[in-house]
Design an enzyme around this catalytic site. Structure first.
Site, PDB file in Angstrom:
ATOM      1  N   HIS A  56       0.818  -1.217   0.000  1.00 52.29           N
ATOM      2  CA  HIS A  56       0.000   0.000   0.000  1.00 52.29           C
ATOM      3  C   HIS A  56       0.852   1.269   0.000  1.00 52.29           C
ATOM      4  O   HIS A  56       0.324   2.358  -0.225  1.00 52.29           O
ATOM      5  CB  HIS A  56      -1.021  -0.012   1.141  1.00 52.29           C
ATOM      6  CG  HIS A  56      -0.490   0.254   2.507  1.00 52.29           C
ATOM      7  ND1 HIS A  56      -0.184  -0.747   3.395  1.00 52.29           N
ATOM      8  CD2 HIS A  56      -0.246   1.410   3.157  1.00 52.29           C
ATOM      9  CE1 HIS A  56       0.227  -0.215   4.537  1.00 52.29           C
ATOM     10  NE2 HIS A  56       0.199   1.095   4.414  1.00 52.29           N
ATOM     11  N   ASP A  89       0.203  -7.493   1.226  1.00 48.14           N
ATOM     12  CA  ASP A  89       0.691  -6.137   1.505  1.00 48.14           C
ATOM     13  C   ASP A  89       2.214  -6.079   1.592  1.00 48.14           C
ATOM     14  O   ASP A  89       2.778  -5.401   2.446  1.00 48.14           O
ATOM     15  CB  ASP A  89       0.064  -5.589   2.789  1.00 48.14           C
ATOM     16  CG  ASP A  89       0.089  -4.055   2.836  1.00 48.14           C
ATOM     17  OD1 ASP A  89       0.415  -3.431   1.811  1.00 48.14           O
ATOM     18  OD2 ASP A  89      -0.210  -3.494   3.913  1.00 48.14           O
ATOM     19  N   SER A 171       4.102   2.519   8.054  1.00 47.93           N
ATOM     20  CA  SER A 171       3.911   1.370   7.171  1.00 47.93           C
ATOM     21  C   SER A 171       5.142   1.110   6.317  1.00 47.93           C
ATOM     22  O   SER A 171       5.669   2.014   5.668  1.00 47.93           O
ATOM     23  CB  SER A 171       2.711   1.612   6.256  1.00 47.93           C
ATOM     24  OG  SER A 171       1.520   1.644   6.985  1.00 47.93           O
TER      25      SER A 171
END
Length: 325
Positions: A56, A89, A171
């Site tokens: 992402h 992911d 992230s």
């Protein structure tokens, strides 16, 4: 008097020592595409520019988008996507025209224990080179987050839960043990809620998730080689066992292509309570726990059938996109 006989001496190393070792291997990633811009983090995994991050985050560089890497020493470089795994992911990108980087060493999955000290390194809210500390709160926590793009397919993994502060922008960054080894990639967190109960970006409440190193390793190797990622797969359509009055477990409601569970003797209506030593909490947990293994691995499924417990040996099949029909 406090006994120190049971202490792991590694846990006595300071967070500062871990930060000094880890910061050169963690980068900030900025991306922009037609739909918008954003930033995240990444982990250097080769001297010549390979960087591990979340899909992402790397997604910002797809479809004509651009990625820029900002290193801890203040330098920067453009980047291209090497390979992606949207189901889990995970992505690998390559910084352009760089050399002599400091890759972060990988830790061992079997060394990750609940209560173990860990340090998170990344760029929350764009604040590069941010270090937070905490512990491993839980392992093998089933995590499902919204996917990217138009497919609507979720991204799932067996998360390491940590209370080290993780916020948007962390992230793709590193969750490291006290030796400075990568044990997980920070990927998502649960945000605080307002008094009215509506969700919002009110910061970390000490519940964050990282993708564990044993899941990352084989996917990274596949992406580095330009291969499409494959995942361990039982071929079972699961539902929560609580629908049958059980607190834990996954009920088998059907079978899907690519797995070997049905051929091994699993039947519809069986309740799978564990894969080897990994307990299964719910239907999603069956899928994510299987990801702890690799295709071809032989595992023992702990099954409850008609109130009786039994074990069934299954060889893991393989699946590319986990949610492809």
């Amino acid at each position: 008097q406090i006994s120190t006989s049971g202490l792991d001496l590694q846990d006595l190393v300071s967070v500062q020592t871990v930060a000094d070792k880890s910061l050169p291997s963690v980068v900030k990633i900025e991306g922009a595409r037609a739909e918008g811009s954003g930033s995240g983090s990444g982990v250097v995994i080769s001297e010549d520019g390979l960087i591990l991050t979340n899909y992402h985050v790397a997604w910002l560089g797809e479809d004509g988008g651009q990625l820029e890497i900002l290193f801890d020493d203040g330098t920067s470089a453009g980047a291209e996507i090497q390979g992606v795994d949207p189901s889990m992911d995970i992505a690998v990108i390559r910084a352009e025209d760089v050399s002599g980087l400091t890759p972060m060493p990988f830790g061992q999955a079997e060394d990750v224990k609940v209560g173990q000290a860990v340090v998170a390194v990344g760029s929350p809210y764009g604040l590069a080179s941010t270090v937070t500390a905490g512990i491993i709160s839980s392992i093998n926590r089933p995590v499902e987050v919204p996917g990217m793009g138009d497919s609507g397919a979720p991204m799932v993994y067996p998360g390491l839960q940590t209370d080290a502060a993780i916020n948007p922008g962390n992230s793709g960054g590193a969750l490291v043990n006290i030796k400075g080894e990568l044990v997980g990639m920070n990927s998502a967190n649960k945000l605080a809620q307002s008094a009215e109960g509506t969700s919002g970006d009110l910061g970390s409440i000490g519940i964050g998730w990282a993708i564990p190193i044993n899941v990352i390793k084989p996917i990274v190797e596949q992406l580095k080689e330009g291969q499409s990622p494959v995942h361990a797969w039982l071929g079972v359509n699961p539902d929560d066992a609580k629908e049958k009055g059980l607190a834990r477990g996954a009920e088998v409601t059907g079978f899907l292509d690519g797995g070997n569970a049905e051929e091994a003797g699993v039947e519809e209506g069986d309740i799978i309570t564990a894969i080897d030593d990994y307990p299964i909490s719910n239907g999603l947990g069956l899928i994510t726990t299987a990801l702890q293994f690799e295709p071809g691995d032989k595992v023992n499924l702990h099954v409850v059938r008609d109130g009786e417990e039994q074990e069934i040996e299954v060889e893991m099949g393989e699946k590319g996109d986990l949610f492809e029909d």
